[in-house]
Design a protein around this motif. Sequence first.
Motif, PDB file in Angstrom:
ATOM      1  N   ASP A 123       0.790  -1.222   0.000  1.00 36.37           N
ATOM      2  CA  ASP A 123       0.000   0.000   0.000  1.00 36.37           C
ATOM      3  C   ASP A 123       0.830   1.283   0.000  1.00 36.37           C
ATOM      4  O   ASP A 123       0.385   2.310  -0.470  1.00 36.37           O
ATOM      5  CB  ASP A 123      -0.985   0.007   1.177  1.00 36.37           C
ATOM      6  CG  ASP A 123      -2.022  -1.099   1.025  1.00 36.37           C
ATOM      7  OD1 ASP A 123      -2.283  -1.471  -0.133  1.00 36.37           O
ATOM      8  OD2 ASP A 123      -2.543  -1.594   2.035  1.00 36.37           O
ATOM      9  N   SER A 145      -1.260  -2.453  -5.521  1.00 39.33           N
ATOM     10  CA  SER A 145      -2.327  -2.484  -4.525  1.00 39.33           C
ATOM     11  C   SER A 145      -3.639  -2.533  -5.294  1.00 39.33           C
ATOM     12  O   SER A 145      -4.052  -1.537  -5.895  1.00 39.33           O
ATOM     13  CB  SER A 145      -2.288  -1.245  -3.630  1.00 39.33           C
ATOM     14  OG  SER A 145      -3.513  -1.154  -2.909  1.00 39.33           O
ATOM     15  N   HIS A 148      -6.253   0.086  -3.984  1.00 33.69           N
ATOM     16  CA  HIS A 148      -6.062   1.501  -4.326  1.00 33.69           C
ATOM     17  C   HIS A 148      -5.691   1.733  -5.782  1.00 33.69           C
ATOM     18  O   HIS A 148      -5.738   2.864  -6.266  1.00 33.69           O
ATOM     19  CB  HIS A 148      -4.980   2.119  -3.428  1.00 33.69           C
ATOM     20  CG  HIS A 148      -5.292   1.981  -1.965  1.00 33.69           C
ATOM     21  ND1 HIS A 148      -6.369   2.611  -1.382  1.00 33.69           N
ATOM     22  CD2 HIS A 148      -4.692   1.266  -0.975  1.00 33.69           C
ATOM     23  CE1 HIS A 148      -6.406   2.290  -0.096  1.00 33.69           C
ATOM     24  NE2 HIS A 148      -5.407   1.481   0.174  1.00 33.69           N
TER      25      HIS A 148
END
Length: 336
Positions: A123, A145, A148
Amino acid sequence: MSKPIIAIVGRPNVGKSMLFNKIIGRRLSIVEDTPGVTRDRIYGESDWQGRKFTLIDTGGIEPRTDNQILAFMRSQAQIAIDNATVIVFLCDIKTGMTASDQEVASMLQRCGKPVILAVNKVDQGRSPDIYEFYNLGLGDPIAVSAVHGHGTGDLLDACVQYFPPEDEEEEEDDAIKVAVIGKPNAGKSSLVNQILGEERVIVSNVAGTTRDAIDSRFTNDKGSFVFIDTAGMRKKSKIEEDIEKYSVLRATMAIDRADVCLIMIDATEGVTEQDTKVAGMAHEAGKASIIVVNKWDLVEKDDKTMARMTEEIRRDLAYMTYAPILFISAKTGQRV
């Protein structure tokens, strides 16, 4: 040649479906924190750097298992690998490199296809923990990620390098889209497999085996078709898991996409209340429909059985007088 294919593979619960959804930009694959949720291969279309491609999300590969469903998932993932232009092998930085990852990596090294190693759940920046994944022998790991979207651009950049030149691709054809719908265990997956002549979709007596809508392309002298095998639609009261809710929604979306709906009815049970609901969905969507009475090989028959059942169907589905009725056996291929 058709569009390039990227297959996402890896062991269960590393975030394959989440990454798939992030890349295609919509929630097509079921994402749930339950190992084994994605059982079949899920297909989606996307593009990157002006290149269109097909993305396949596969069930988690468990290299050694006696579990029937997990073994099916492994064989489905293998089919995806066989068809892929490039393979994305997804690992999970939170659990680190596992023995299963090493076994999957060695399986991928033998497949002769380009493999891109991606490590999910990174992340913030590049974690030092990523370096252990060099031990898999698949080159530089790309940190991503899926939640995200970090690193997905780098990942797709790496994939596009393995695409064939654009002039080798053909335009998408006008295939007829056929949704195969019905209640669980009516034989939808068996019919698709019988037509395709390969174990494209998991066939099992476990109700609810097909959880997503699965697309399969088929061409013969009649033309080009895309068969959409949908999860069996159950009564609402039986839908307890969230996963089931998504599946019914997916079946509804499959009907919307389809040119023709095959409404599968189990000959051994006759028309049930659930069948009338499923047929009603296709009817209300204004779709051309064919009523397919499956498992006809299991019914004890005399010279009037077919006429009696036709009459029963016409009575129970009175609003679908336009739909032809076919009596088949997906298992034996009779009248398919």
